[in-house]
Design an enzyme around this catalytic site. Sequence first.
Site, PDB file in Angstrom:
ATOM      1  N   GLU A   1       6.789   4.783  -0.645  1.00  0.00           N
ATOM      2  CA  GLU A   1       5.480   4.230  -0.989  1.00  0.00           C
ATOM      3  C   GLU A   1       5.385   2.759  -0.579  1.00  0.00           C
ATOM      4  O   GLU A   1       4.395   2.331   0.007  1.00  0.00           O
ATOM      5  CB  GLU A   1       5.218   4.358  -2.497  1.00  0.00           C
ATOM      6  CG  GLU A   1       5.174   5.791  -2.989  1.00  0.00           C
ATOM      7  CD  GLU A   1       6.512   6.300  -3.503  1.00  0.00           C
ATOM      8  OE1 GLU A   1       7.550   6.087  -2.822  1.00  0.00           O
ATOM      9  OE2 GLU A   1       6.543   6.913  -4.584  1.00  0.00           O
TER      10      GLU A   1
ATOM     11  N   CYS B   1       7.887   5.442  -8.436  1.00  0.00           N
ATOM     12  CA  CYS B   1       8.721   4.727  -9.409  1.00  0.00           C
ATOM     13  C   CYS B   1       7.971   3.496  -9.916  1.00  0.00           C
ATOM     14  O   CYS B   1       6.889   3.154  -9.431  1.00  0.00           O
ATOM     15  CB  CYS B   1      10.052   4.337  -8.766  1.00  0.00           C
ATOM     16  SG  CYS B   1       9.932   2.950  -7.596  1.00  0.00           S
TER      17      CYS B   1
ATOM     18  N   ASN C   1      11.303   6.827   2.749  1.00  0.00           N
ATOM     19  CA  ASN C   1      12.258   5.938   2.101  1.00  0.00           C
ATOM     20  C   ASN C   1      13.354   5.542   3.084  1.00  0.00           C
ATOM     21  O   ASN C   1      13.728   6.305   3.970  1.00  0.00           O
ATOM     22  CB  ASN C   1      12.824   6.543   0.814  1.00  0.00           C
ATOM     23  CG  ASN C   1      13.484   7.891   0.965  1.00  0.00           C
ATOM     24  OD1 ASN C   1      12.982   8.775   1.647  1.00  0.00           O
ATOM     25  ND2 ASN C   1      14.618   8.073   0.293  1.00  0.00           N
TER      26      ASN C   1
END
Length: 159
Positions: free
Chosen positions: A74, A111, A61
């Site tokens: 991701e 998420c 991230n």
Amino acid sequence: MDKQITINYEAIENYDHLDAMEKTLFDKAMAIRNIAYAPYSDFTVGCAILLENGEIITGSNQENAAYPSGLCAERTTIFYTGANFPEVKIKKLFVIGAPRKATSSVPIPPCGACRQSILEYEAKQKDEIEIYFASLDGEIFKTKSIRDLVPFSFDSSYL
């Protein structure tokens, strides 16, 4: 009339129950997590993607003071993969996330924005992507497809 949706996933007890490739993906996601840029949340996430050609791509991230400008691990990883390997199928995606100083955690799933992005690539390649999300302790959940995590999904077939 009420209806019910169930999802299918596999609970893997710990790291020792992974095969050799899954252990490699776990290790690479854990390693890249340690260098995530997360000065605001201190929540670090690592991702490792296995391509059909055997190559492994990793990402973490990347936060930003203007919060919407950051990017989850991701999406960092899958967008890099799409830009650099546009015709190579993604077979597996492994993600590990937790507060930076945590020594224990629970499996953290992608998420909603990441689920939608993974769904786009799964639809593009017309082949499922196995999704693994793990705790720092090695407890892992595995789905055969992102559609297991997004049962009412939106893709280009609606356009």
